[in-house]
Write a protein that holds these residues in place. Structure first.
Motif, PDB file in Angstrom:
ATOM      1  N   HIS A  76     -13.207  11.619   3.008  1.00 40.58           N
ATOM      2  CA  HIS A  76     -11.857  11.055   3.161  1.00 40.58           C
ATOM      3  C   HIS A  76     -11.101  11.675   4.329  1.00 40.58           C
ATOM      4  N   ALA A  99      -3.617   7.653   2.633  1.00 38.34           N
ATOM      5  CA  ALA A  99      -4.276   7.495   1.333  1.00 38.34           C
ATOM      6  C   ALA A  99      -5.590   8.281   1.313  1.00 38.34           C
ATOM      7  N   HIS A 100      -6.341   8.237   2.410  1.00 37.81           N
ATOM      8  CA  HIS A 100      -7.567   9.039   2.494  1.00 37.81           C
ATOM      9  C   HIS A 100      -7.233  10.524   2.398  1.00 37.81           C
ATOM     10  N   LEU A 128      -6.037   1.656  -0.643  1.00 41.74           N
ATOM     11  CA  LEU A 128      -7.044   1.458   0.398  1.00 41.74           C
ATOM     12  C   LEU A 128      -7.733   0.104   0.274  1.00 41.74           C
ATOM     13  N   GLU A 129      -7.876  -0.375  -0.935  1.00 45.66           N
ATOM     14  CA  GLU A 129      -8.460  -1.701  -1.140  1.00 45.66           C
ATOM     15  C   GLU A 129      -7.576  -2.776  -0.513  1.00 45.66           C
ATOM     16  N   TYR A 169      -4.407   5.484  -5.285  1.00 45.81           N
ATOM     17  CA  TYR A 169      -4.817   5.690  -3.896  1.00 45.81           C
ATOM     18  C   TYR A 169      -5.940   4.731  -3.502  1.00 45.81           C
ATOM     19  N   GLU A 173     -12.495   9.917   7.354  1.00 42.56           N
ATOM     20  CA  GLU A 173     -11.958   8.550   7.459  1.00 42.56           C
ATOM     21  C   GLU A 173     -10.506   8.567   7.921  1.00 42.56           C
ATOM     22  N   ALA A 174      -9.732   9.528   7.423  1.00 41.97           N
ATOM     23  CA  ALA A 174      -8.327   9.638   7.835  1.00 41.97           C
ATOM     24  C   ALA A 174      -8.225   9.841   9.340  1.00 41.97           C
ATOM     25  N   PRO A 229      -6.908  -1.090   4.123  1.00 41.30           N
ATOM     26  CA  PRO A 229      -7.898  -0.035   4.450  1.00 41.30           C
ATOM     27  C   PRO A 229      -7.460   0.915   5.565  1.00 41.30           C
ATOM     28  N   ALA A 252       0.828  -1.211   0.000  1.00 41.73           N
ATOM     29  CA  ALA A 252       0.000   0.000   0.000  1.00 41.73           C
ATOM     30  C   ALA A 252       0.861   1.258   0.000  1.00 41.73           C
ATOM     31  N   LEU A 291      -5.025   2.794   6.004  1.00 39.83           N
ATOM     32  CA  LEU A 291      -3.970   3.721   5.561  1.00 39.83           C
ATOM     33  C   LEU A 291      -4.552   5.135   5.543  1.00 39.83           C
TER      34      LEU A 291
END
Length: 702
Positions: free
Chosen positions: A673, A654-655, A645-646, A641, A676-677, A649, A618, A651
């Protein structure tokens, strides 16, 4: 027939001797076996006393170096196994030509060949297994009680070479005493008494461990100086934390069919895909003509093959498989007996004359082709990797250094060079996995080594070790990870790293570039060119040494299958704004991580291994996304990106990067995002800084 058997022995001995290593070759416990033989010490459980005694005799042969001398035992064992195999086939009624052909087929088996040219006990144990089958065949024909006594003694003594010879016990017991019970029931108890008495006599070789341990040899594993400790090492209770216990991470039998598939594929490949059909033909022929031989060999195969593989339950990764394959050989010997009888049955169906000669003219060259192929795969005639590795390290260490090593091959190399060859005895070699064991600490005190030992499992324990031994320079190999700690630093030192208190870093002189200018490097040091795990693993240590010095090109040249140096080289290009160069290396790293993750599934690796690879992969995709973004390729950046995340998740970065990508374009996505981060990493400063602005912009956009 004796002359023919001697000829088989001589030819086999010559082939194995010519293909064996000139010095210490990398293979599992080879360095320990050399050390134990030279010092007449106690090896790891179960101690291998018969091998240690035989090894001591071999080490006294005034020929070449100590490692080479002890390796002659393996050559001798392989040659003896071939000669006894020949006698077994003669006893089964095969003509000499087919016996010789079958011997060549078996000798060409790469897994059998390798154990006959490395310093291990496997080939001697295999010879003992063949001797047990031969003695049983002689008893079957002659019905002489002396062979029952010999079977008992040979079995008991063979346990002192390897304990897995006990897996032949059910076949011997059932086929000997089953017949006696049927034909001479009154002889069962007396014959059992003789068999047990001679087995105990042979097994008494284990008393050597009890006696020798009391004298305090240099190598005194688990110190079996009492009966309780001797029993503990026989049961391997004191051998925790090794590859053997890896199977405990899996459900019983979970890997059985995976390992059996590898087993049968190996037989097919070694016999040019005719082995299994011939073995089945041999079983059919034995059923019709020698049913008791069929029963014995099937029982022996079932216990030494499928039963052992079920109990071993080892994952098929390169390291575990290299160990497991050595254990395949005892059971595969019975498969080759079936193959030989299958050839015999097939040739009897061919009428005399030109057709039989034509068949021999085809199969003999095929067998010798197998020898040629196996030579290319297993020969260690030019393998100096182990010896050079050890010499390279020892000749660059400062006086009175402490060296911490973990993996068997790397650690045991230094045992052999120190204890057997007498090199650099001022260096204190510490076995990482044993450093906290009371018996190991006692051994080191007795040896006169003043190192203050203790467990080395955590960064704190490393810090304590470095503090307690601050008067000596301390080094660690690249064969294991040393956890970081604020109290000490890790400084690259060729094939090693130096561990020093953080406050003293500026006082430590810069080490010369040993990797480029000083080390001896005989042979082709390329990870991908090696046909076996252990040599490749040593070469990987050279690659890791260059990696630690940020010499990415050299690291890749040694091991082009490791994605990490590609990623680091790409990241270096990214920092220099060479975005195309960065993307090229990131692309290679991304493909290699994908391949590595697929291998974790094939190898049935533990979940933690796969998660670690996903995290590194990742990070590659994250950097790739940045490079795409810098070159204006927004869609590729977004895909990178999202792919990161796939895969991983959790990370947060990346968000955040996606929020930057969507800034002023899609405030809903930006807010999603950034939120989520912060869920993943509440301490993500930039996400926390820009989320209020994004929320404000989102409200205004409505």
């Amino acid at each position: 027939m004796r002359r023919a058997a001697l000829a088989v022995f001589a030819a086999s001995f010559g082939i194995y001797l010519f293909s064996s290593a000139p010095a210490l070759a990398p293979y599992r416990d080879m360095g320990e076996m050399v050390s134990v033989s030279h010092t007449l010490g106690v090896a790891h459980p179960p101690g291998y006393p018969a091998y240690a005694l035989a090894g001591k005799i071999a080490s006294l042969v005034p020929l070449a170096n100590k490692s080479y001398r002890v390796n002659l035992l393996s050559v001798l064992g392989g040659a003896a196994a071939c000669a006894i195999f020949f006698l077994i086939l003669i006893e089964l009624g095969l003509p000499v030509a087919l016996c010789l052909l079958s011997c060549v087929l078996w000798q060409a088996s790469s897994s059998f060949w390798i154990i006959s040219i490395v310093t291990e006990m496997y080939s001697l144990s295999l010879a003992a297994g063949m001797l047990i089958l031969y003695l049983w065949l002689l008893w079957e024909r002659k019905n002489d009680a002396v062979f029952i006594a010999l079977l008992g003694f040979a079995g008991g003594l063979a346990l002192g070479i390897r304990l897995d010879i006990v897996l032949l016990g059910p076949a011997v017991f059932l086929m000997v005493f089953g017949r006696l019970w049927k034909e001479k029931r009154s002889q069962v108890v007396p014959m059992a008494g003789w068999a047990v008495a001679f087995a105990v006599l042979g097994f008494s070789v284990f008393l050597f461990l009890l006696i020798r341990s009391k004298t305090g040899p240099l190598l005194n594993w688990s110190r079996p100086e009492t009966v309780d400790r001797l029993l503990a090492i026989l049961m391997r209770k004191s051998h925790g934390g090794t590859l053997d216990l890896l199977s405990q991470n899996y459900a019983p039998g979970e890997l059985f069919w995976t390992d059996m598939r590898i087993y049968f594929l190996q037989v097919l490949k070694e016999t040019f895909w005719i082995g299994i059909p011939l073995a089945l033909a041999g079983l059919h022929g034995l059923w019709n003509e020698k049913r008791r031989v069929l029963y014995f060999t099937v029982l022996a195969w079932a216990f030494s093959g499928p039963f052992f593989i079920y109990k071993a339950n080892m994952p098929p990764n390169p390291h575990a498989l290299a160990v497991l394959e050595a254990h395949f050989n005892l059971s595969k010997a019975f498969v080759y007996v079936w193959i030989a009888y299958g050839l015999f049955a097939g040739f009897r169906r061919i009428s005399e004359g030109i057709w039989k000669k034509a068949a021999l003219a085809v199969i003999f060259p095929l067998a010798f082709l197998g020898l040629s192929v196996s030579w290319a795969q297993v020969s260690k005639r030019q393998n100096y990797f182990g010896y050079d590795y050890g010499k390279n390290v020892l000749k660059t260490l400062p006086p009175d250094s402490i060296l911490i090593m973990k993996k068997d091959v790397q650690l045991f190399i230094f045992w052999a060079l120190q204890y057997a060859e007498g090199m650099r005895r001022d260096v204190s070699v510490v076995a990482h996995g044993l450093a906290g064991s009371p018996w190991y600490i006692q051994n080191k005190v007795q040896e006169g080594i003043s190192v203050k030992l203790g467990p080395l499992r955590s960064s704190g324990e490393y810090a304590d070790f470095i503090k307690l031994n601050s008067g000596s320079p301390i080094f660690s190999g690249w064969d294991h990870d040393v956890p970081s700690h604020a109290d000490f630093v890790q400084i690259p030192f060729g094939l090693l790293r130096r561990l020093a208190p953080a406050l003293s870093r500026d006082k430590i002189p810069v080490a010369p570039d040993f990797l480029k200018d000083f080390y001896a490097k005989r042979g082709r040091l390329n990870y991908g060119d090696q046909n076996e795990f252990f040599s490749a693993d040593l070469i990987d240590d050279y690659s890791k040494g260059h990696f630690a010095r940020e010499e990415w090109d050299h690291s890749i040249a040694l091991n082009s299958e490791n994605p990490s140096p590609y990623y680091r080289r790409g990241f270096q290009s990214l920092m220099k704004e060479d975005y195309e160069g960065a993307l090229k290396d990131f692309g290679i790293a991304e493909r290699l991580y994908s391949k590595t993750l697929q291998q974790t599934r094939e190898f049935h690796s533990l979940p933690g291994v796969a998660e670690g690879i996903k995290g590194e992969w990742a990070q590659v995709l994250l950097s790739m996304g940045v490079a795409y973004e810098k070159t204006g390729r927004r869609e590729e950046s977004e895909r990178a990106y999202l792919r990161a995340l796939e895969i991983f998740p959790a990370l947060a970065q990346a968000h955040y990067n996606l929020s930057v990508l969507y800034w002023n374009r899609d405030w809903n996505r930006v807010v999603t995002h950034l939120t989520e981060a912060l869920k993943i990493d509440p301490n993500h400063a930039l996400a926390a800084k820009f989320l209020p602005q994004a929320l404000y912009a989102q409200r205004r956009s409505r």
